[in-house]
Design an enzyme around this catalytic site. Structure first.
Site, PDB file in Angstrom:
ATOM      1  N   MET A 116      24.598   8.234   2.871  1.00 13.65           N
ATOM      2  CA  MET A 116      24.286   9.430   3.977  1.00 13.65           C
ATOM      3  C   MET A 116      25.152   9.538   4.966  1.00 13.65           C
ATOM      4  O   MET A 116      25.969  10.676   5.824  1.00 13.65           O
ATOM      5  CB  MET A 116      22.741  10.280   3.195  1.00 13.65           C
ATOM      6  CG  MET A 116      22.628  12.313   3.684  1.00 13.65           C
ATOM      7  SD  MET A 116      23.992  13.143   2.887  1.00 13.65           S
ATOM      8  CE  MET A 116      23.321  13.581   1.837  1.00 13.65           C
ATOM      9  N   GLU A 175       0.900  -1.287  -0.485  1.00 15.01           N
ATOM     10  CA  GLU A 175      -0.127  -0.377   0.290  1.00 15.01           C
ATOM     11  C   GLU A 175       0.984   0.923   0.311  1.00 15.01           C
ATOM     12  O   GLU A 175       0.506   2.386  -0.492  1.00 15.01           O
ATOM     13  CB  GLU A 175      -1.404   0.120   1.093  1.00 15.01           C
ATOM     14  CG  GLU A 175      -2.047  -0.949   1.056  1.00 15.01           C
ATOM     15  CD  GLU A 175      -1.858  -2.042   1.558  1.00 15.01           C
ATOM     16  OE1 GLU A 175      -0.239  -2.534   2.092  1.00 15.01           O
ATOM     17  OE2 GLU A 175      -2.894  -3.191   1.738  1.00 15.01           O
ATOM     18  N   PHE A 225     -11.701  -6.745  14.522  1.00 10.77           N
ATOM     19  CA  PHE A 225     -10.342  -7.461  12.786  1.00 10.77           C
ATOM     20  C   PHE A 225      -9.848  -6.486  12.464  1.00 10.77           C
ATOM     21  O   PHE A 225     -11.011  -5.992  11.490  1.00 10.77           O
ATOM     22  CB  PHE A 225     -10.982  -8.946  12.686  1.00 10.77           C
ATOM     23  CG  PHE A 225      -9.471  -9.586  11.492  1.00 10.77           C
ATOM     24  CD1 PHE A 225      -8.756 -10.051  11.954  1.00 10.77           C
ATOM     25  CD2 PHE A 225      -9.595  -9.446  10.032  1.00 10.77           C
ATOM     26  CE1 PHE A 225      -7.199 -10.502  10.665  1.00 10.77           C
ATOM     27  CE2 PHE A 225      -9.362  -9.561   9.546  1.00 10.77           C
ATOM     28  CZ  PHE A 225      -7.791 -10.111   9.144  1.00 10.77           C
ATOM     29  N   GLN A 226      -8.748  -6.420  11.721  1.00  6.84           N
ATOM     30  CA  GLN A 226      -8.214  -4.726  11.250  1.00  6.84           C
ATOM     31  C   GLN A 226      -8.709  -4.210  11.655  1.00  6.84           C
ATOM     32  O   GLN A 226      -9.287  -3.005  10.397  1.00  6.84           O
ATOM     33  CB  GLN A 226      -8.269  -5.859   9.758  1.00  6.84           C
ATOM     34  CG  GLN A 226      -7.445  -6.776   9.347  1.00  6.84           C
ATOM     35  CD  GLN A 226      -7.547  -7.261   8.334  1.00  6.84           C
ATOM     36  OE1 GLN A 226      -8.261  -6.354   6.994  1.00  6.84           O
ATOM     37  NE2 GLN A 226      -6.121  -8.015   7.227  1.00  6.84           N
ATOM     38  N   LYS A 230     -16.947  -0.529   6.049  1.00 10.75           N
ATOM     39  CA  LYS A 230     -17.399  -1.441   5.028  1.00 10.75           C
ATOM     40  C   LYS A 230     -19.438  -1.471   5.082  1.00 10.75           C
ATOM     41  O   LYS A 230     -19.977  -1.613   3.452  1.00 10.75           O
ATOM     42  CB  LYS A 230     -17.446  -2.637   5.806  1.00 10.75           C
ATOM     43  CG  LYS A 230     -17.700  -3.878   4.727  1.00 10.75           C
ATOM     44  CD  LYS A 230     -16.903  -5.212   4.721  1.00 10.75           C
ATOM     45  CE  LYS A 230     -16.951  -6.435   3.879  1.00 10.75           C
ATOM     46  NZ  LYS A 230     -16.276  -7.597   4.224  1.00 10.75           N
TER      47      LYS A 230
END
Lengths: 92, 555
Positions: free
Chosen positions: B463, B47, B109-110, B159
């Site tokens: 760096m 993502e 969940f999630q 949802k």
């Protein structure tokens, strides 16, 4: 005596608006001392008083402009509370 | 129609052609509604890459980029890319699934509180609680992402809102637009004459150009203004390209890795005309010693930037294209100042033998690809591209300026290549950064994107190594990447042709091969791990106190 800055906000009464405004004040490095909020004829008011124990990291006018950018904020009035809550010098 | 179908229809009607994402549980109704739509969904492999690719597309086009993820880890993985867009003022709309409303707040969940987690990195955010609000929210989100100073807007979608009833014909709410449309004319009216007078009276004026110029789409107007006024200019990292690399009025990039000409001119200027820049610490060095003799005219679309770090003599809250259109000071020739400022510009002397000199190679590479979009990762190579690259527009130079996101290059190149299918795209990475989003080689291969990838490999986090040598008494800690894979083998494992470049003498052939590639290709460039990014302004120093290799005793 260190002046204590105060912000009077008017907000659109959307969910999350209070959280967003308060989070911005803290995130920009201004310690919050006192908060008061409730419904108002324009939606919702939020009064924020900063802690007076330390100098603000940047001019409070800069914070006021950052607050005004928030989508739910319709107005911001800043003031300086010198030694008594009733003696609020208001600068819009 | 359900909420997801309304969402897809509305995206289409808003003109969205491409979005980047990754499906999962809570966002499944949206992916179901995508079937048969006109939208091109680019399935990435992480993502974070979705957000960076969407922002890459937005950086090139100026239009709103769109990315999609599911709830929980999908949302948290998006966060780095969204923070990156926020730091660089890139217009982005982020759509995430959320657990159903009756489960919100139950540690389902999630479930993560994405609204709370992202408050500091978005311009605005919504949790949509009714399908009937979807159309309005989406229209507001797109308008807000572009309005004023662009930025990301996050739309969290439970949802059951996606799968429940929704109204495609719900009314727009115009009060938001009316409330947030500032009176720029008033700000300009009050300040133009005073600003013109200040510039006319100035003996050593300098334009300090930031990313706002590209955002406002006024690069041509800026160049014309600089020429008319004979005004030297320095640019921030984000603005590299806003004034073409070889333009006679350009002194180069200022700041930590800026040119001596740019940094010394800033320190000597008596007037800074700051155009869409924000006095970022990487640009200013020690702020209280930055441009100590200069008064400041600060022009920015974001009124909150005026006086945030440096109090301007005149602050103008206005769109830069409008400002440049109306700002007409009397041109003044300041021969002595120009000779002094431009006298410090250095001639480039490329290394012709020994190990490959990355800045010289990158200069040649970008010259061989005029008009190409160049995406960078973060580190020494990023500075070398900014210092040595050849650009004629800032929208050609995609770099993570504010957040400094390693892993930026590959995904943003995906977005850029899709946005400009007829122009070449160069994705330049360091060996550390490349592995941070290496999975996107699969996306590049699947879409057969003609991205010419260049990995500048010094087997080191260069760096960090340079800073450890300079400021931590040479104690090298966790910077060695001797166990790098063979990058050409990695690319070939994804089905992408690749080759290695290890000798200076082989550079012309490598450039030919890259230029001739029709599809994706990777060039693995081996460089000296002890090379540094110079000059360097040490932390806490003023910008003219630059370190050069000859002034340091790095090991």
């Amino acid at each position: 005596m260190t002046p204590r800055f105060q912000f009077q906000l008017r907000l659109v009464p959307e969910r999350g608006a209070l959280l967003r405004a308060l989070a911005l004040v803290e995130r920009r490095g201004f310690p919050v001392d006192h908060v008061e909020s409730g419904p108002s004829p324009c939606g919702r008011h939020l009064d924020v008083r900063l802690a007076g124990t330390e100098a603000p990291p940047r001019p409070p006018e800069v914070l006021a402009r950052q607050l005004r950018r928030l989508v739910e904020v319709t107005s911001v009035v800043t003031g300086e509370e010198v030694d008594h809550p009733s003696r609020l010098e208001v600068r819009s | 129609m359900n909420g997801a179908e309304v969402l897809v229809r509305e995206l289409e009607s808003l003109g969205v052609k491409t979005l980047f994402g990754y499906p999962g549980g809570a966002i499944m109704p949206f992916y179901d509604a995508l079937v048969g739509s006109d939208l091109q969904h680019v399935l990435v492999r992480h993502e974070q890459a979705a957000a960076l690719a969407a922002a890459g597309m937005a950086r090139v086009t100026g239009e709103v980029g769109v990315c999609v993820g599911t709830s929980g880890p999908g949302a948290t993985n998006l966060i780095t890319g969204v923070a990156d867009a926020h730091a660089d003022s890139v217009p982005l709309v982020v759509l995430t699934g959320q657990v159903p409303m009756d489960l919100m707040g139950t540690d389902a969940f999630q479930e993560v509180d994405v609204f709370g987690m992202t408050l500091g990195i978005v311009k605005h955010s919504y949790v949509v609680r009714s399908g009937h609000d979807l159309r309005r929210v989406l229209r507001e989100a797109f308008w807000l992402a572009r309005e004023g100073r662009p930025g990301p807007v996050w739309v969290d979608l439970p949802k059951d809102v996606l799968s429940g009833p929704a109204d495609l014909h719900a009314q727009d709410r115009l009060d938001l637009v009316l409330r947030r449309t500032p009176d720029q004319a008033a700000s300009l009216r009050d300040s133009l004459a005073r600003a013109a007078s200040m510039l006319e009276r100035s003996e050593r004026p300098l334009a300090y150009v930031g990313g706002g110029v590209a955002s406002a789409g006024c690069e041509e107007e800026l160049v014309r203004f600089l020429e008319e006024q004979q005004l030297p200019a320095v640019t921030t990292l984000r603005a590299v390209g806003s004034v073409p690399t070889e333009h006679p009025m350009l002194l180069g990039m200022l700041g930590m890795h800026g040119t001596a000409a740019a940094n010394e001119a800033v320190q000597e200027a008596d007037l800074l005309l700051c155009l869409g820049a924000r006095f970022d610490d990487r640009a200013t060095g020690r702020l209280e010693r930055f441009a100590p003799e200069a008064s400041v005219i600060h022009v920015d679309i974001d009124v909150a930037e005026l006086g945030k770090l440096r109090r301007p003599a005149i602050g103008v809250a206005a769109d830069l294209s409008l400002f440049l259109e109306r700002f007409r000071p009397e041109p003044t020739v300041r021969r002595q100042w120009l000779e002094r400022a431009f006298g410090r510009r250095l001639t480039h002397h490329p290394r012709t033998e020994g190990p490959i000199h990355a800045p010289s190679f990158l200069r040649d590479l970008t010259r061989e690809h005029p008009g190409a979009t160049v995406t960078c990762d973060v580190g020494q190579h990023q500075m070398w591209v900014a210092q040595a690259g050849y650009f004629t527009s800032a929208r050609q130079h995609l770099t993570s300026g504010g957040l400094g996101t390693m892993g930026f290059s590959l995904p943003s190149a995906i977005g850029a290549a899709l946005a400009r299918p007829n122009e070449p795209c160069l994705a330049i990475s360091g060996d550390g950064s490349f592995l941070m989003n290496v999975q996107e080689l699969a996306t590049i291969k699947r879409l057969a994107l003609p991205i010419r990838m260049v990995v500048i490999d010094n087997r080191m986090l260069g760096m960090v190594r340079q800073w450890q040598d300079l400021f931590f008494e040479g104690r090298r800690s966790q910077v060695t990447l001797e166990d790098n894979p063979e990058f050409a083998d990695v690319a070939e494992a994804f089905g992408i042709p690749a080759f290695e470049l290890a000798r200076t003498g082989d550079i012309p052939a490598a450039l030919d091969r890259l230029r001739g590639a029709r599809g994706p290709i990777l060039c693995h460039v081996r460089v000296d791990p002890e090379d540094g990014a110079w000059p360097l302004v040490p932390p806490g120093a003023a910008n003219h106190e630059m370190l050069e290799p000859s002034t340091t005793s790095a090991r």
